[in-house]
Design a protein around this motif. Structure first.
Motif, PDB file in Angstrom:
ATOM      1  N   ILE A 124      49.524  60.277  22.592  1.00  0.00           N
ATOM      2  CA  ILE A 124      48.145  60.307  22.093  1.00  0.00           C
ATOM      3  C   ILE A 124      47.246  59.948  23.271  1.00  0.00           C
ATOM      4  O   ILE A 124      47.433  58.893  23.894  1.00  0.00           O
ATOM      5  CB  ILE A 124      47.937  59.280  20.953  1.00  0.00           C
ATOM      6  N   GLU A 125      46.290  60.822  23.582  1.00  0.00           N
ATOM      7  CA  GLU A 125      45.365  60.515  24.673  1.00  0.00           C
ATOM      8  C   GLU A 125      44.034  60.076  24.054  1.00  0.00           C
ATOM      9  O   GLU A 125      43.516  60.742  23.156  1.00  0.00           O
ATOM     10  CB  GLU A 125      45.153  61.746  25.542  1.00  0.00           C
ATOM     11  N   VAL A 126      43.516  58.958  24.527  1.00  0.00           N
ATOM     12  CA  VAL A 126      42.244  58.483  23.993  1.00  0.00           C
ATOM     13  C   VAL A 126      41.177  58.657  25.071  1.00  0.00           C
ATOM     14  O   VAL A 126      41.329  58.166  26.196  1.00  0.00           O
ATOM     15  CB  VAL A 126      42.327  57.002  23.565  1.00  0.00           C
ATOM     16  N   ASP A 127      40.136  59.391  24.705  1.00  0.00           N
ATOM     17  CA  ASP A 127      39.031  59.644  25.630  1.00  0.00           C
ATOM     18  C   ASP A 127      38.208  58.356  25.762  1.00  0.00           C
ATOM     19  O   ASP A 127      37.411  58.017  24.880  1.00  0.00           O
ATOM     20  CB  ASP A 127      38.179  60.786  25.049  1.00  0.00           C
ATOM     21  N   CYS A 128      38.431  57.632  26.856  1.00  0.00           N
ATOM     22  CA  CYS A 128      37.718  56.364  27.081  1.00  0.00           C
ATOM     23  C   CYS A 128      36.637  56.541  28.135  1.00  0.00           C
ATOM     24  O   CYS A 128      36.289  55.584  28.839  1.00  0.00           O
ATOM     25  CB  CYS A 128      38.693  55.270  27.507  1.00  0.00           C
ATOM     26  N   THR A 129      36.098  57.749  28.252  1.00  0.00           N
ATOM     27  CA  THR A 129      35.035  57.970  29.231  1.00  0.00           C
ATOM     28  C   THR A 129      33.702  57.473  28.675  1.00  0.00           C
ATOM     29  O   THR A 129      32.698  57.477  29.359  1.00  0.00           O
ATOM     30  CB  THR A 129      34.926  59.470  29.603  1.00  0.00           C
ATOM     31  N   PHE A 130      33.714  57.060  27.397  1.00  0.00           N
ATOM     32  CA  PHE A 130      32.508  56.481  26.791  1.00  0.00           C
ATOM     33  C   PHE A 130      32.599  54.962  26.900  1.00  0.00           C
ATOM     34  O   PHE A 130      33.684  54.429  27.107  1.00  0.00           O
ATOM     35  CB  PHE A 130      32.409  56.874  25.318  1.00  0.00           C
ATOM     36  N   ASP A 131      31.487  54.278  26.727  1.00  0.00           N
ATOM     37  CA  ASP A 131      31.511  52.831  26.885  1.00  0.00           C
ATOM     38  C   ASP A 131      32.139  52.167  25.659  1.00  0.00           C
ATOM     39  O   ASP A 131      31.463  51.798  24.711  1.00  0.00           O
ATOM     40  CB  ASP A 131      30.093  52.294  27.126  1.00  0.00           C
ATOM     41  N   LEU A 132      33.442  52.010  25.714  1.00  0.00           N
ATOM     42  CA  LEU A 132      34.165  51.427  24.578  1.00  0.00           C
ATOM     43  C   LEU A 132      33.888  49.938  24.432  1.00  0.00           C
ATOM     44  O   LEU A 132      34.110  49.367  23.378  1.00  0.00           O
ATOM     45  CB  LEU A 132      35.655  51.645  24.768  1.00  0.00           C
ATOM     46  N   LYS A 133      33.432  49.307  25.509  1.00  0.00           N
ATOM     47  CA  LYS A 133      33.204  47.858  25.453  1.00  0.00           C
ATOM     48  C   LYS A 133      32.127  47.521  24.420  1.00  0.00           C
ATOM     49  O   LYS A 133      32.007  46.396  23.973  1.00  0.00           O
ATOM     50  CB  LYS A 133      32.828  47.330  26.845  1.00  0.00           C
ATOM     51  N   GLU A 134      31.331  48.545  24.060  1.00  0.00           N
ATOM     52  CA  GLU A 134      30.337  48.381  22.987  1.00  0.00           C
ATOM     53  C   GLU A 134      31.011  47.979  21.673  1.00  0.00           C
ATOM     54  O   GLU A 134      30.422  47.330  20.839  1.00  0.00           O
ATOM     55  CB  GLU A 134      29.629  49.722  22.729  1.00  0.00           C
ATOM     56  N   ASN A 135      32.230  48.475  21.495  1.00  0.00           N
ATOM     57  CA  ASN A 135      32.954  48.213  20.256  1.00  0.00           C
ATOM     58  C   ASN A 135      34.248  47.480  20.607  1.00  0.00           C
ATOM     59  O   ASN A 135      35.314  48.067  20.712  1.00  0.00           O
ATOM     60  CB  ASN A 135      33.251  49.539  19.547  1.00  0.00           C
ATOM     61  N   LEU A 136      34.107  46.161  20.810  1.00  0.00           N
ATOM     62  CA  LEU A 136      35.234  45.372  21.325  1.00  0.00           C
ATOM     63  C   LEU A 136      36.433  45.355  20.394  1.00  0.00           C
ATOM     64  O   LEU A 136      37.576  45.328  20.839  1.00  0.00           O
ATOM     65  CB  LEU A 136      34.773  43.934  21.567  1.00  0.00           C
ATOM     66  N   ALA A 137      36.168  45.387  19.077  1.00  0.00           N
ATOM     67  CA  ALA A 137      37.277  45.330  18.128  1.00  0.00           C
ATOM     68  C   ALA A 137      38.122  46.603  18.243  1.00  0.00           C
ATOM     69  O   ALA A 137      39.352  46.544  18.301  1.00  0.00           O
ATOM     70  CB  ALA A 137      36.750  45.170  16.709  1.00  0.00           C
ATOM     71  N   LEU A 138      37.448  47.730  18.333  1.00  0.00           N
ATOM     72  CA  LEU A 138      38.157  49.001  18.487  1.00  0.00           C
ATOM     73  C   LEU A 138      38.915  49.019  19.815  1.00  0.00           C
ATOM     74  O   LEU A 138      40.091  49.392  19.878  1.00  0.00           O
ATOM     75  CB  LEU A 138      37.157  50.161  18.420  1.00  0.00           C
ATOM     76  N   TYR A 139      38.249  48.571  20.872  1.00  0.00           N
ATOM     77  CA  TYR A 139      38.863  48.556  22.202  1.00  0.00           C
ATOM     78  C   TYR A 139      40.093  47.647  22.218  1.00  0.00           C
ATOM     79  O   TYR A 139      41.132  47.978  22.782  1.00  0.00           O
ATOM     80  CB  TYR A 139      37.821  48.113  23.235  1.00  0.00           C
ATOM     81  N   ASN A 140      39.981  46.498  21.543  1.00  0.00           N
ATOM     82  CA  ASN A 140      41.107  45.565  21.441  1.00  0.00           C
ATOM     83  C   ASN A 140      42.323  46.242  20.790  1.00  0.00           C
ATOM     84  O   ASN A 140      43.445  46.127  21.278  1.00  0.00           O
ATOM     85  CB  ASN A 140      40.649  44.342  20.624  1.00  0.00           C
ATOM     86  N   ARG A 141      42.096  46.986  19.694  1.00  0.00           N
ATOM     87  CA  ARG A 141      43.220  47.669  19.020  1.00  0.00           C
ATOM     88  C   ARG A 141      43.804  48.756  19.920  1.00  0.00           C
ATOM     89  O   ARG A 141      45.004  48.967  19.950  1.00  0.00           O
ATOM     90  CB  ARG A 141      42.775  48.300  17.710  1.00  0.00           C
ATOM     91  N   LEU A 142      42.932  49.444  20.668  1.00  0.00           N
ATOM     92  CA  LEU A 142      43.417  50.504  21.557  1.00  0.00           C
ATOM     93  C   LEU A 142      44.260  49.907  22.683  1.00  0.00           C
ATOM     94  O   LEU A 142      45.313  50.436  23.036  1.00  0.00           O
ATOM     95  CB  LEU A 142      42.240  51.289  22.151  1.00  0.00           C
ATOM     96  N   LEU A 143      43.785  48.788  23.247  1.00  0.00           N
ATOM     97  CA  LEU A 143      44.553  48.135  24.306  1.00  0.00           C
ATOM     98  C   LEU A 143      45.927  47.723  23.800  1.00  0.00           C
ATOM     99  O   LEU A 143      46.946  47.958  24.436  1.00  0.00           O
ATOM    100  CB  LEU A 143      43.802  46.902  24.832  1.00  0.00           C
TER     101      LEU A 143
END
Ligand code: TXA
Ligand code: MG
Length: 302
Positions: free
Chosen positions: A278-297
């Motif tokens: 699964i490739e996740v397009d992280c070219t957007f500012d994911l840090k805006e949504n820390l909870a989502l970013y945390n799950r992705l990490l």
């Protein structure tokens, strides 16, 4: 065992099963929970067996009224009331000193207990009808993505529970924020929709963040979590994206929408399709949504 799926008409039956010491899956606004009455040790023990949950990982208790807090703790920190006034019922879990006599199967050797008042009307009605707070870890097999609809629960727990209450797709889609109120300072144990900034604004003080070895305070943070079978790769430049199963904020044809509400459902969909990456397009500012970013990490193994 045959697993039945019922809507709101099944709440009565679910409450009866819980009182009899059985397990029932119930919807919440975050993710679905695997319920047992806090008064029934056998049913709580079964939660660990059904989920294959590591036995040292404590459980969250769900309540439907402030009164029920006093069944769990007799030292309720004032910060809880400041925050619960605004955020309960809702996706915020407090870890507070546990009452003596509370089942040891809930806290697993810790002197604290985690508690949350969910806002999903079916969860609240179930707790009221069962006349007991309910333990409720996410209703997935340990290590897999949390389920956000009844069919995703069935995929993991078919034949292992008598009843799944179907309350539709969870509106939030990731687990609650967890805040610890047991030490000198409040500590953010798991990020979620209720952010650090929102809570600091109300408490008028900074939250601690877990330092160094994760999991010192919250056993669940030690385990690989939120992960599909497929490998999850976070792509920070467009060039990295090869174009298989892609999750993106602005999906092109054939790609999947990246958003909190459907993140876990997308992971499960990829596994159903037998996808290996699964490739996740992280070219957007994911840090805006820390909870989502945390799950992705976490899902990507970081
Ligand atoms: O949104 C949610 O919180 C969902 C829904 C069903 O309410 N529940 C959920 O439960 O995510 P679970 O068990 O998957 O995650 C609970 C987390 C775990 O990381 C666990 O280690 C932590 O809360 N926890 C529970 N009791 C604790 C305690 N006494 N001290 C520290 N951490 C605790
Ligand atoms: Mg979980």
């Amino acid at each position: 065992m045959r697993t039945e799926i019922l809507g709101a008409e099944g709440i009565e039956k679910a409450a009866f099963l819980l009182q009899r010491g059985e397990n029932v899956v119930f919807p919440t606004e975050t993710v679905y929970g695997l319920g047992a009455s806090i008064f029934c040790d056998e049913a709580i023990q079964r939660v660990f067996e059904i989920k294959k949950r590591p036995s040292d990982n404590p459980l969250i208790v769900h309540i439907a009224s402030i009164d029920q807090l006093y069944l769990l703790s007799d030292e309720i920190p004032k910060e809880l009331f400041l925050l619960s006034d605004l955020f309960w019922p809702g996706p915020l879990t407090f870890v507070i000193p546990a009452k003596k006599g509370l089942s040891l199967l809930i806290s697993k050797g810790l002197s604290t207990v985690a508690v949350r008042m969910p806002s999903h009307p079916m969860a609240l009605e179930l707790i009221r009808k069962a006349k007991a707070p309910l333990v409720g870890p996410s209703a997935n097999l340990s290590g897999f993505p949390s389920p956000t609809n009844a069919l995703d629960v069935l995929e993991d727990l078919d034949g292992k529970v008598p009843l799944i209450l179907d309350g539709g797709s969870s509106s939030i889609g990731i687990e609650s924020t967890v805040i610890g109120l047991f030490g000198q300072k409040p500590i953010l144990l798991r990020p979620g929709l209720i952010t650090q900034e929102k809570m600091e604004a109300i408490l008028k003080k900074p939250l601690d963040l877990p330092q160094g070895k994760e999991g010192r305070h919250s056993p669940g943070m030690r385990y690989r979590h939120y992960a599909p079978k497929a490998k999850v790769k976070l792509c920070y430049t467009k060039e990295e994206i090869q174009g298989g199963f892609v999750l993106s904020f602005s999906p092109k044809k054939g790609e999947y929408l990246l958003k909190t509400q459907t993140l876990y459902a997308s992971f499960r969909e990829a596994d159903r399709q037998g996808i290996s990456l699964i490739e996740v397009d992280c070219t957007f500012d994911l840090k805006e949504n820390l909870a989502l970013y945390n799950r992705l990490l976490k899902a990507s193994g970081q």
